[in-house]
Structures are given as structure tokens and as C-alpha cells.
Design a protein around this motif. Structure first.
Motif, PDB file in Angstrom:
ATOM      1  N   PRO A 195       0.819  -1.228   0.000  1.00  0.00           N
ATOM      2  CA  PRO A 195       0.000   0.000   0.000  1.00  0.00           C
ATOM      3  C   PRO A 195       0.849   1.273   0.000  1.00  0.00           C
ATOM      4  O   PRO A 195       0.474   2.267  -0.644  1.00  0.00           O
ATOM      5  CB  PRO A 195      -0.821  -0.135   1.281  1.00  0.00           C
ATOM      6  N   TRP A 196       1.970   1.237   0.717  1.00  0.00           N
ATOM      7  CA  TRP A 196       2.862   2.409   0.738  1.00  0.00           C
ATOM      8  C   TRP A 196       3.430   2.639  -0.652  1.00  0.00           C
ATOM      9  O   TRP A 196       3.493   3.780  -1.125  1.00  0.00           O
ATOM     10  CB  TRP A 196       3.978   2.184   1.746  1.00  0.00           C
ATOM     11  N   PHE A 197       3.852   1.560  -1.322  1.00  0.00           N
ATOM     12  CA  PHE A 197       4.429   1.701  -2.654  1.00  0.00           C
ATOM     13  C   PHE A 197       3.394   2.177  -3.660  1.00  0.00           C
ATOM     14  O   PHE A 197       3.704   2.980  -4.554  1.00  0.00           O
ATOM     15  CB  PHE A 197       5.045   0.373  -3.106  1.00  0.00           C
ATOM     16  N   GLU A 198       2.173   1.707  -3.548  1.00  0.00           N
ATOM     17  CA  GLU A 198       1.119   2.175  -4.449  1.00  0.00           C
ATOM     18  C   GLU A 198       0.891   3.675  -4.295  1.00  0.00           C
ATOM     19  O   GLU A 198       0.642   4.378  -5.273  1.00  0.00           O
ATOM     20  CB  GLU A 198      -0.177   1.418  -4.168  1.00  0.00           C
ATOM     21  N   LYS A 199       1.029   4.148  -3.078  1.00  0.00           N
ATOM     22  CA  LYS A 199       0.808   5.572  -2.809  1.00  0.00           C
ATOM     23  C   LYS A 199       1.973   6.442  -3.278  1.00  0.00           C
ATOM     24  O   LYS A 199       1.771   7.553  -3.763  1.00  0.00           O
ATOM     25  CB  LYS A 199       0.573   5.773  -1.309  1.00  0.00           C
ATOM     26  N   HIS A 200       3.192   5.923  -3.149  1.00  0.00           N
ATOM     27  CA  HIS A 200       4.377   6.754  -3.365  1.00  0.00           C
ATOM     28  C   HIS A 200       5.149   6.441  -4.643  1.00  0.00           C
ATOM     29  O   HIS A 200       6.099   7.165  -4.973  1.00  0.00           O
ATOM     30  CB  HIS A 200       5.338   6.607  -2.177  1.00  0.00           C
ATOM     31  N   LEU A 201       4.780   5.398  -5.390  1.00  0.00           N
ATOM     32  CA  LEU A 201       5.593   4.953  -6.509  1.00  0.00           C
ATOM     33  C   LEU A 201       5.880   6.060  -7.515  1.00  0.00           C
ATOM     34  O   LEU A 201       7.002   6.200  -8.004  1.00  0.00           O
ATOM     35  CB  LEU A 201       4.901   3.778  -7.218  1.00  0.00           C
ATOM     36  N   CYS A 202       4.876   6.861  -7.829  1.00  0.00           N
ATOM     37  CA  CYS A 202       5.042   7.896  -8.852  1.00  0.00           C
ATOM     38  C   CYS A 202       6.048   8.966  -8.454  1.00  0.00           C
ATOM     39  O   CYS A 202       6.619   9.636  -9.328  1.00  0.00           O
ATOM     40  CB  CYS A 202       3.695   8.565  -9.144  1.00  0.00           C
ATOM     41  N   GLY A 228       0.445  -3.562 -10.360  1.00  0.00           N
ATOM     42  CA  GLY A 228       1.007  -3.999 -11.629  1.00  0.00           C
ATOM     43  C   GLY A 228       0.781  -2.985 -12.736  1.00  0.00           C
ATOM     44  O   GLY A 228       1.692  -2.692 -13.525  1.00  0.00           O
ATOM     45  N   GLN A 229      -0.418  -2.437 -12.800  1.00  0.00           N
ATOM     46  CA  GLN A 229      -0.720  -1.435 -13.816  1.00  0.00           C
ATOM     47  C   GLN A 229       0.088  -0.160 -13.590  1.00  0.00           C
ATOM     48  O   GLN A 229       0.586   0.458 -14.538  1.00  0.00           O
ATOM     49  CB  GLN A 229      -2.213  -1.123 -13.791  1.00  0.00           C
ATOM     50  N   LEU A 230       0.222   0.218 -12.325  1.00  0.00           N
ATOM     51  CA  LEU A 230       0.970   1.426 -11.996  1.00  0.00           C
ATOM     52  C   LEU A 230       2.441   1.262 -12.329  1.00  0.00           C
ATOM     53  O   LEU A 230       3.079   2.177 -12.872  1.00  0.00           O
ATOM     54  CB  LEU A 230       0.793   1.743 -10.509  1.00  0.00           C
ATOM     55  N   GLU A 232       3.800  -0.739 -14.599  1.00  0.00           N
ATOM     56  CA  GLU A 232       3.965  -0.726 -16.046  1.00  0.00           C
ATOM     57  C   GLU A 232       3.930   0.705 -16.597  1.00  0.00           C
ATOM     58  O   GLU A 232       4.780   1.092 -17.409  1.00  0.00           O
ATOM     59  CB  GLU A 232       2.885  -1.565 -16.706  1.00  0.00           C
ATOM     60  N   GLN A 233       2.967   1.489 -16.157  1.00  0.00           N
ATOM     61  CA  GLN A 233       2.840   2.852 -16.669  1.00  0.00           C
ATOM     62  C   GLN A 233       4.020   3.710 -16.267  1.00  0.00           C
ATOM     63  O   GLN A 233       4.523   4.525 -17.060  1.00  0.00           O
ATOM     64  CB  GLN A 233       1.537   3.484 -16.170  1.00  0.00           C
ATOM     65  N   GLN A 234       4.514   3.525 -15.049  1.00  0.00           N
ATOM     66  CA  GLN A 234       5.665   4.297 -14.592  1.00  0.00           C
ATOM     67  C   GLN A 234       6.933   3.923 -15.350  1.00  0.00           C
ATOM     68  O   GLN A 234       7.763   4.782 -15.652  1.00  0.00           O
ATOM     69  CB  GLN A 234       5.868   4.099 -13.094  1.00  0.00           C
ATOM     70  N   VAL A 235       7.097   2.638 -15.654  1.00  0.00           N
ATOM     71  CA  VAL A 235       8.250   2.225 -16.447  1.00  0.00           C
ATOM     72  C   VAL A 235       8.203   2.884 -17.820  1.00  0.00           C
ATOM     73  O   VAL A 235       9.208   3.410 -18.318  1.00  0.00           O
ATOM     74  CB  VAL A 235       8.294   0.689 -16.582  1.00  0.00           C
ATOM     75  N   ILE A 236       7.038   2.888 -18.440  1.00  0.00           N
ATOM     76  CA  ILE A 236       6.871   3.517 -19.748  1.00  0.00           C
ATOM     77  C   ILE A 236       7.179   5.011 -19.674  1.00  0.00           C
ATOM     78  O   ILE A 236       7.861   5.571 -20.541  1.00  0.00           O
ATOM     79  CB  ILE A 236       5.452   3.279 -20.282  1.00  0.00           C
ATOM     80  N   ASN A 237       6.699   5.654 -18.615  1.00  0.00           N
ATOM     81  CA  ASN A 237       6.898   7.102 -18.474  1.00  0.00           C
ATOM     82  C   ASN A 237       8.354   7.467 -18.200  1.00  0.00           C
ATOM     83  O   ASN A 237       8.828   8.527 -18.613  1.00  0.00           O
ATOM     84  CB  ASN A 237       6.028   7.644 -17.342  1.00  0.00           C
ATOM     85  N   ARG A 238       9.065   6.605 -17.486  1.00  0.00           N
ATOM     86  CA  ARG A 238      10.400   6.957 -17.002  1.00  0.00           C
ATOM     87  C   ARG A 238      11.540   6.431 -17.876  1.00  0.00           C
ATOM     88  O   ARG A 238      12.689   6.833 -17.680  1.00  0.00           O
ATOM     89  CB  ARG A 238      10.605   6.389 -15.587  1.00  0.00           C
ATOM     90  N   VAL A 239      11.269   5.525 -18.798  1.00  0.00           N
ATOM     91  CA  VAL A 239      12.341   4.773 -19.450  1.00  0.00           C
ATOM     92  C   VAL A 239      13.414   5.661 -20.058  1.00  0.00           C
ATOM     93  O   VAL A 239      14.610   5.332 -20.004  1.00  0.00           O
ATOM     94  CB  VAL A 239      11.758   3.803 -20.507  1.00  0.00           C
ATOM     95  N   ASN A 240      13.039   6.794 -20.622  1.00  0.00           N
ATOM     96  CA  ASN A 240      14.029   7.649 -21.283  1.00  0.00           C
ATOM     97  C   ASN A 240      14.965   8.357 -20.311  1.00  0.00           C
ATOM     98  O   ASN A 240      16.011   8.875 -20.723  1.00  0.00           O
ATOM     99  CB  ASN A 240      13.328   8.695 -22.158  1.00  0.00           C
ATOM    100  N   SER A 241      14.602   8.379 -19.040  1.00  0.00           N
ATOM    101  CA  SER A 241      15.443   9.050 -18.044  1.00  0.00           C
ATOM    102  C   SER A 241      16.199   8.070 -17.156  1.00  0.00           C
ATOM    103  O   SER A 241      16.955   8.491 -16.285  1.00  0.00           O
ATOM    104  CB  SER A 241      14.579   9.965 -17.167  1.00  0.00           C
TER     105      SER A 241
END
Length: 349
Positions: A195-202, A228-230, A232-241
Motif C-alpha cells: 500500500p505504501w508503494f502504491e501511494k508513493h511509486l510515482c 502492476g498497472q501502476l 507498467e505505466q511508470q516504467v513507460i513514463n520513465r524509461v528515457n530518463s
């Protein structure tokens, strides 16, 4: 005292090579009379200023052994952190330290530092696994009080314990070769922390994000649901950095779990895009990863750079290769992969 002098210099970030050299020379002769605080402060100070004196550390750790039941939690935490920073491995002091911490009431920073120190020095050792089993329940009980640096230390430690990235590794997922008790201990902690990671992952910095993603993938917690969805989306958003090392770590974790073809697509695509810029050591790491993936499917991957490039291009354009058994879609001749493509052709796409 000499310990207080070097501690004072290091506390304000002052590096004085000659001073530390002279102090080390003197302290080697009087280390046998040092107290717990002096030992801890000296090791911490030398490590903080990157003044690695193995002879001094050897005599200080020998002096510490008969004093272990007198160490306070902060002193023990600082000493272990310093030894890990300087990569000074001495099993006797680690064994005695683990016995000592079992009776201590540790605050979050101390818990994080100690687990991190064991994992950095001896990531695959049974002693580190014992430290994880002993200390991780206490981390779980206090996890909501942990700050980002402390979360980073714990997750980095777990990522090292579960990694299978050494040169001879023939498996993708090191978590699966842990003893059932260690695996269940880490899994139980992750259930509490999710739950902590879901809240803070972004909002996590990249180095913490990488460890969190890898550990959750390796232990199967990111396969379903909102996390899992979060992820995946964060990996896609961050990959270039993300740095190359982080991309390779996460790609290995996703390949081991078969959880997200889209994450594999963007991670492999980034490696393909930057393939010609990679250093020889990085290409060797890619070779090892490909070899482990093929070995898992009962196949052997050839040592050929063009073929290596082609396989990662295959993952980028056909991310479904990450799902299920690689043996279903690959053979040792690379059937189904664009093995004749060139670097120039890929970059033009």
C-alpha cells in the motif's frame, strides 16, 4: 581523541588525506584499547571520507569482537555501514554483529543500515539471509515511519538478495532459489509494504523506483491489480530518463515474471536504441541476461554481438516473447527473430 578528530572532520565533509593517513598509522598501534564509540566513529569517518585503510579496519574489527555485547545500536549500525561503504568483508565481525542486534531495539535508520550493510557485503550468504529473516519483521512493523533513504536501503538490499546477475547465473529470478522460509519472509514484508508503494511509486527517485519494481516483479506481487498497472505505466513514463544499469535490472525482473509485455517492449527498445553507445561491460551484462533467458528455456545463446542485438530487437518489436516459456517461440538458431537486421535499420525505425 584521534577518533573524535577524524569524526569531526568527516562530519563536516572535510577530506584531509595526510591527516587521516597519520591518524591511521597511530591508531593501528592503540586500537586494542579503543572503546565501542571510538571504533564505530573511526570506521564511519574513514569510510565517509573514502579513505579506505584495510589494515586499520582489520585491527579495529578485531578489537571490536570482545566488546560486541557493549555496543549501542547506533554504534553498531554506524560501524556496519562504514564497513559496507568500504567493502571490507570480515565474516567474524558480521556474525558477532548479527548476534548482537537480535537483542537491540532498532530505529528505522538503524534497521535499514544494517540490512543494507549485510546485503552489500555478502548478498548471497546465509548470514545475510538470516539478517533478513531476523530484521525484516521489525521493518514491517515500523515501515510507515521509514523515510525515503531508509526505504531505499531496505529495497536495495532485498534486490541484491534476490538478484541473479552474476557472471555465472543461469536463472533469471534469484528469488526462486532462496530457501522457502527466506522467500516467505520477504513476501510477507512486501504484502505489508505494498500500500505504501502504491501511494508513493510515482514520486520515488529513480534509484528507489528501480529496486521497488525489481523486488515486486521477482516476488510476483506486481503481476495483478493496481500495483502492476501502476508499475507498467511508470516504467513507460520513465524509461528515457533511466540509466542503462536500471533498465537492465528491470528487464531481467520483467522477463523472469512474464508480467508485462509493454514494460519489456519499452525497456528492450531503449537498449536497442542505445546499443552502439554501450560499453563492453554493459554488452557483456546483456549477453549474460540473454544467456540466462535461453538457459531457462533449455537453449543456448551464442556469443555473437549481432545476434545479441537482434534478440533485444526481437523483444522490443515482439514483447509477447516475454510471456510464458521462451522455448515456445525461440530456438538456438533464433527462429522468428530478425537476425539479419542491422543497427542502422533499427535506428531508422
Amino acid at each position: 581523541s584521534l577518533a573524535n578528530i577524524v569524526w569531526a572532520f568527516s562530519s563536516v565533509g572535510m577530506r584531509h588525506f595526510q591527516l587521516f593517513t597519520n591518524v591511521a598509522g597511530e591508531m593501528i598501534h592503540i586500537a586494542h584499547s579503543a572503546d565501542c564509540q571510538g571504533i564505530a566513529n573511526t570506521i564511519w569517518a574513514f569510510s565517509t571520507t573514502d579513505h579506505r585503510d584495510l589494515k586499520l579496519f582489520d585491527v579495529l574489527t578485531k578489537a571490536a569482537l570482545p566488546l560486541m555485547n557493549r555496543f549501542k545500536a547506533q554504534e553498531l549500525s554506524s560501524m556496519l555501514w562504514g564497513l559496507a561503504i568500504s567493502n571490507f568483508v570480515k565474516e567474524a565481525i558480521l556474525t558477532a554483529s548479527l548476534a548482537a542486534v537480535r537483542g537491540m531495539d532498532l530505529v528505522p535508520q538503524q534497521l535499514a543500515n544494517i540490512i543494507w550493510a549485510f546485503a552489500k557485503l555478502l548478498p548471497k550468504h546465509s548470514m545475510t539471509q538470516a539478517a533478513v529473516v531476523d530484521l525484516l519483521p521489525h521493518v514491517a512493523a515500523r515501515f510507515m515511519a521509514f523515510k525515503y533513504p531508509e526505504v531505499s536501503s531496505v529495497m536495495h538490499a532485498l534486490a541484491r538478495v534476490a538478484a541473479a546477475d552474476d557472471e555465472t547465473a543461469t536463472v533469471l529470478n534469484g528469488a526462486l532459489v532462496l530457501s522457502p522460509y527466506v522467500y516467505q519472509c520477504i513476501y510477507a514484508f512486501l504484502l505489508v509494504a505494498t500500500p505504501w508503494f502504491e501511494k508513493h511509486l510515482c514520486n520515488l527517485p529513480s534509484h528507489i523506483f528501480t529496486s521497488v519494481v525489481c523486488v515486486h516483479e521477482l516476488f510476483g506481487l506486481a503481476r495483478d491489480g493496481s500495483l502492476g498497472q501502476l508499475v507498467e505505466q511508470q516504467v513507460i513514463n520513465r524509461v528515457n530518463s533511466l540509466p542503462c544499469a536500471a533498465i537492465m535490472q528491470m528487464l531481467r525482473a520483467f522477463l523472469s515474471s512474464g508480467a508485462s509485455s509493454q514494460a519489456v517492449h519499452v525497456l528492450a527498445g531503449s537498449l536497442v536504441h542505445n546499443f552502439r553507445k554501450l560499453q563492453p561491460q554493459q554488452k557483456e551484462q546483456l549477453q549474460q541476461l540473454a544467456g540466462a533467458a535461453f538457459h531457462q528455456a533449455g537453449l543456448q545463446f551464442p556469443r555473437d554481438e549481432e545476434r545479441l542485438y537482434s534478440w533485444y530487437l526481437g523483444l522490443a518489436v515482439r514483447p509477447e516473447l516475454a510471456q510464458g516459456s521462451l522455448g515456445e517461440v525461440l530456438d538456438d538458431e533464433g527462429e522468428g527473430l530478425p537476425s539479419t537486421c542491422t543497427h542502422e535499420g533499427a535506428e531508422g525505425g
